[in-house]
Design an enzyme around this catalytic site. Structure first.
Site, PDB file in Angstrom:
ATOM      1  N   CYS A   2       0.800  -1.246  -0.125  1.00  0.00           N
ATOM      2  CA  CYS A   2       0.077   0.090   0.109  1.00  0.00           C
ATOM      3  C   CYS A   2       0.958   1.330   0.009  1.00  0.00           C
ATOM      4  CB  CYS A   2      -0.919   0.109   1.110  1.00  0.00           C
ATOM      5  SG  CYS A   2      -2.250  -1.088   1.181  1.00  0.00           S
ATOM      6  N   ARG A  27       4.130  -0.287  -4.649  1.00  0.00           N
ATOM      7  CA  ARG A  27       3.640  -0.861  -3.431  1.00  0.00           C
ATOM      8  C   ARG A  27       2.509  -1.744  -3.248  1.00  0.00           C
ATOM      9  NH1 ARG A  27       6.956   1.511   0.634  1.00  0.00           N
ATOM     10  NH2 ARG A  27       5.283   0.952   1.963  1.00  0.00           N
ATOM     11  N   TRP A  74      -2.587  -2.631  -1.685  1.00  0.00           N
ATOM     12  CA  TRP A  74      -2.301  -4.202  -1.815  1.00  0.00           C
ATOM     13  C   TRP A  74      -3.267  -4.809  -0.661  1.00  0.00           C
ATOM     14  CZ3 TRP A  74      -0.354  -8.203   1.396  1.00  0.00           C
ATOM     15  CH2 TRP A  74       0.101  -9.331   0.608  1.00  0.00           C
ATOM     16  N   ASN A 100      -1.739   2.586   5.491  1.00  0.00           N
ATOM     17  CA  ASN A 100      -0.831   1.310   5.101  1.00  0.00           C
ATOM     18  C   ASN A 100      -0.471   0.561   6.364  1.00  0.00           C
ATOM     19  OD1 ASN A 100       2.591   1.213   4.221  1.00  0.00           O
ATOM     20  ND2 ASN A 100       1.215  -0.345   4.156  1.00  0.00           N
ATOM     21  N   GLY A 101      -1.007  -0.840   6.430  1.00  0.00           N
ATOM     22  CA  GLY A 101      -0.553  -1.582   7.626  1.00  0.00           C
ATOM     23  C   GLY A 101      -1.722  -2.406   8.001  1.00  0.00           C
ATOM     24  N   GLU A 486      17.378 -17.839  -6.965  1.00  0.00           N
ATOM     25  CA  GLU A 486      17.064 -16.477  -7.275  1.00  0.00           C
ATOM     26  C   GLU A 486      16.414 -16.540  -8.752  1.00  0.00           C
ATOM     27  OE1 GLU A 486      16.338 -13.951  -5.923  1.00  0.00           O
ATOM     28  OE2 GLU A 486      16.466 -12.146  -7.290  1.00  0.00           O
ATOM     29  N   LYS A 490      12.820 -15.131  -9.926  1.00  0.00           N
ATOM     30  CA  LYS A 490      12.414 -14.113 -10.834  1.00  0.00           C
ATOM     31  C   LYS A 490      11.525 -14.754 -11.862  1.00  0.00           C
ATOM     32  CE  LYS A 490      13.607 -11.221  -9.436  1.00  0.00           C
ATOM     33  NZ  LYS A 490      13.999 -11.573  -8.014  1.00  0.00           N
ATOM     34  N   GLU A 493       8.212 -14.914 -10.292  1.00  0.00           N
ATOM     35  CA  GLU A 493       7.360 -13.829  -9.867  1.00  0.00           C
ATOM     36  C   GLU A 493       6.590 -13.144 -10.992  1.00  0.00           C
ATOM     37  OE1 GLU A 493       9.946 -11.500  -6.406  1.00  0.00           O
ATOM     38  OE2 GLU A 493      11.092 -11.896  -8.126  1.00  0.00           O
ATOM     39  N   HIS A 509      16.928 -36.705  -5.622  1.00  0.00           N
ATOM     40  CA  HIS A 509      16.057 -37.296  -4.584  1.00  0.00           C
ATOM     41  C   HIS A 509      14.867 -36.773  -4.621  1.00  0.00           C
ATOM     42  CE1 HIS A 509      19.600 -38.431  -2.544  1.00  0.00           C
ATOM     43  NE2 HIS A 509      20.121 -37.412  -2.692  1.00  0.00           N
ATOM     44  N   LYS A 608       5.928  -4.617  -3.735  1.00  0.00           N
ATOM     45  CA  LYS A 608       7.602  -4.360  -3.651  1.00  0.00           C
ATOM     46  C   LYS A 608       7.929  -4.335  -2.221  1.00  0.00           C
ATOM     47  CE  LYS A 608      11.532  -3.078  -5.344  1.00  0.00           C
ATOM     48  NZ  LYS A 608      12.087  -4.368  -5.764  1.00  0.00           N
TER      49      LYS A 608
HETATM   50  C1  G6P Z   1       9.015  -8.611  -1.737  1.00  0.00           C
HETATM   51  C2  G6P Z   1       9.359  -8.199  -2.834  1.00  0.00           C
HETATM   52  C3  G6P Z   1      10.780  -8.791  -3.100  1.00  0.00           C
HETATM   53  C4  G6P Z   1      11.716  -8.668  -2.184  1.00  0.00           C
HETATM   54  C5  G6P Z   1      11.090  -9.289  -0.534  1.00  0.00           C
HETATM   55  C6  G6P Z   1      12.206  -8.761   0.474  1.00  0.00           C
HETATM   56  O1  G6P Z   1       8.656 -10.005  -1.733  1.00  0.00           O
HETATM   57  O2  G6P Z   1       8.601  -8.267  -4.160  1.00  0.00           O
HETATM   58  O3  G6P Z   1      11.443  -8.484  -4.242  1.00  0.00           O
HETATM   59  O4  G6P Z   1      12.828  -9.350  -2.216  1.00  0.00           O
HETATM   60  O5  G6P Z   1       9.942  -8.644  -0.407  1.00  0.00           O
HETATM   61  O6  G6P Z   1      11.987  -7.187   0.562  1.00  0.00           O
HETATM   62  P1  G6P Z   1      13.100  -6.429   1.052  1.00  0.00           P
HETATM   63  O7  G6P Z   1      12.720  -5.023   0.781  1.00  0.00           O
HETATM   64  O8  G6P Z   1      13.230  -6.772   2.407  1.00  0.00           O
HETATM   65  O9  G6P Z   1      14.533  -6.433   0.451  1.00  0.00           O
END
Ligand code: G6P
Length: 613
Positions: A2, A27, A74, A100-101, A486, A490, A493, A509, A608
């Protein structure tokens, strides 16, 4: 999670709010809304969907007003829909709020308010908070700021809120606990936002509210800050160091692509002044500040979420290999709830791009209570984790807007590498010549990343071959294992393809059962020490007709002969190989997502910055 934005002054609020919401859309983008106060009228426009939908809707309505609040959501409580979108109005329609929260005790508060006749239009916790404020205002005949203060003393949870009152049109009230909030100070005008990006073009004077503080922003330019306990605070005005250009796309089609391409520069920026290969030194200010405790740590615990957790895994390999200190890497969400054993002999590294991730923040608060030294590795300057930590290093990557993290990851790995080396040097676990060799190689990394980016055309061709796959497997050993995780993250996501990262040796396994002619398997084969073993794993996949896409070092003829497709990246010291190996995987997921018609910068359901647990 948010985004909130607000304005009070003499300009038209709506354009400021909309522009701000567009910047904060990373956000959350389930719905967007604004409330405007104009000559005693309070108008609210809110729509499910992105900010563009709201704009389209609002253009046929009266959007005048010098006071306004805006929100991009969000969803937590209640599905995304117009009704649950913010701003919310109180029962009398006198007050409006953005939030937001999460208000955790909203259910009991709601039940109590319902017995007193309050009716709720949405399923949100936010509407409950607002009516609680209204109830206190009415019953106890308090000013709006007093009612907000009293109400916030009754709630459990996290919030950054802004409240406006139709009957007190010369002020707005902002408060925070656990969610970020910045106040921009102009000439007889104020801006409020979740981060500085909506504010930057109007002023670079800002105040960051602390937890459990609230601010009264008066139209006459007066700013009053108090704690929830009613103690007055003197506003601490800071200068923003943010570049407007950096929060725009700068000619790239997407933020994600821009951020991938910024990596050579940001890695360089991150290393600048912190190391010197010629003279053989590394100097992370935060490490120097707490040198004794860090050098004598019995254990290092790394805690983070998402991509930052993956960089933590690389940190584990590097610190253990170079400095011979035991390292544990924990998801912050698990760490905080399992009564972890943490002592004053531990150093806890919290890694976070945003510096606002709720789980990571709570994890370090627990570790701090148990006397550990907290070291933050954050990108956003002045963020909550950075402020909560005893010491830390900023990654200096500039704003990362694409929801899928790219450049933030490589700079986190850069800091962790420097930290491992500095620690190794202090503890005498590395020779000066080996240290110099690695530092020389580090200086070459930005150039090698640049060369890797030139492989984009080939990567796009590979993406075109595989973009319709339903599943992907990513495999790597040693330092390439976190890169496999990672790379898979990616892809899932932003393209919504199911992808799993696995240690290559563990494939037998379980995941090997998934392999058939439809399964692309991405091997990260950039660490020489594991070369023979990874070749065997490739053979195992080929024997089961899997399609192999290999990330290899230039000139690796063995794997070239085996793989269906390969991407050759420049060689570097093995310890630095993650910094180069991740780049083709970022580009691969980017192209696949585009080919599947996905919204690369704003993937569905994600945000984000996750400021809820
Ligand atoms: C969210 C974002 C990710 C990020 C994660 C941790 O899930 O979409 O891209 O890696 O939060 O965020 P931070 O700001 O703590 O690295």
């Amino acid at each position: 999670m948010c985004g909130i934005v607000a304005y009070i002054g003499s300009r038209e609020a709506y354009p400021i709010l909309i522009k701000g919401l567009r910047r904060l859309e990373y956000r959350g983008y389930d719905s967007a809304g604004v409330a405007l106060l104009n000559k005693g009228n309070l108008s609210v426009y809110k729509k499910e969907g992105k900010v563009a939908v709201l704009e389209d809707f609002a253009k046929n309505h009266d959007i005048a007003g010098n006071i306004g609040i805006g929100h991009t959501r969000w969803a937590t409580h209640g599905v995304p829909c117009d009704r649950n979108a913010h701003p919310h109005l109180s029962n009398s329609h006198r007050l409006a709020i953005i939030h937001n929260g999460i208000i955790e005790n909203y259910a009991s508060l709601k039940a109590e308010l319902e017995t007193r006749g309050y009716v709720f239009e949405s399923d949100t916790d936010t509407e409950v908070l607002l009516n609680l404020i209204e109830d206190i205002q009415k019953e106890e005949k308090r000013t709006i700021e007093e009612a907000v203060r009293v109400a916030l003393n009754e709630v459990v949870g996290a919030y950054a809120i802004v409240v406006i009152d139709k009957n007190e049109p010369d002020k707005i009230i902002a408060a925070r606990k656990g969610s970020p909030l910045v106040i921009g100070i102009g000439q007889n005008e104020f801006f409020v936002a979740s981060d500085a990006s909506p504010i930057i073009e109007y002023t670079n004077n800002v105040v960051y509210l602390n937890d459990e503080e609230f601010a009264v922003l008066n139209r006459n330019g007066q700013l009053d800050i108090k704690t929830l306990g009613n103690l007055e605070k003197t506003p601490y005005i800071q200068k923003l160091e943010m570049d407007l250009e950096k929060i725009e796309k700068g000619g790239y089609e997407h933020f994600m692509l821009k951020e991938i391409y910024e990596q050579p520069q940001v890695i360089l920026d991150c290393m600048r002044g912190r190391m010197n290969a010629e003279q053989g030194w590394i100097k992370l200010g935060g490490v120097n500040e707490y040198a004794t405790r860090i050098n004598n740590a019995k254990r290092i615990i790394i805690t983070a979420c998402g991509t930052s957790w993956h960089s933590g895994l690389i940190g584990e390999y590097l610190i253990e290999e170079l400095a011979r200190v035991p390292v544990e890497v924990e998801y912050a969400s698990e760490f905080r709830y399992r009564n972890p054993i943490v002592t004053q002999n531990d150093v806890v590294l919290a890694i976070s791009q945003s510096g606002e991730t709720a789980d990571t923040l709570s994890a370090i608060q627990i570790a701090k209570e148990r006397q550990a030294l907290i070291y933050g590795i954050c990108n956003v300057i002045g963020s909550s984790i950075a402020r909560e930590a005893h010491a830390g290093s900023y990654t200096h990557a500039g704003p990362e807007i694409g929801v899928a993290s790219t450049k933030a990851f490589t700079v986190q790995v850069t800091i962790l590498t420097l930290m491992a080396l500095q620690l190794a040097q202090s503890k005498g676990t590395i020779s000066q010549s080996r240290l110099r060799t690695i530092l020389y190689e580090m200086e070459q990394v930005p150039e090698k990343v640049k060369q890797t980016l030139k492989l984009d055309v080939k990567i796009k061709e590979i993406a075109a071959k595989y973009f319709e796959a339903k599943n992907f497997l990513y495999l790597g050993r040693g330092l390439a294992f976190p890169i496999a995780l990672e790379g898979a993250l990616k892809l899932k996501e932003i393209s919504y393809i199911h992808a799993e990262g696995y240690p290559a040796a563990e494939m037998k396994h379980g995941p090997i059962a998934l392999i058939d002619e439809n399964m692309p398997v991405v091997f990260i084969a950039t660490n020489k020490s594991a070369h023979e073993k990874i070749v065997s794993n490739i053979q195992e996949v080929k024997a089961r007709k899997g399609k192999v896409i290999a990330i290899i070092l230039e000139g690796d003829e063995t794997i070239k002969g085996l793989a269906d497709d390969y991407i050759e990246v420049p060689d570097t010291d093995e310890l630095l190989s993650p910094l180069v190996a991740i780049v083709p995987l970022q580009l691969l997921s980017y192209h696949i997502a585009l080919m599947r018609g996905c919204n690369v910068d704003q993937p569905r359901n994600l945000a984000k910055s996750v400021t809820v647990e």
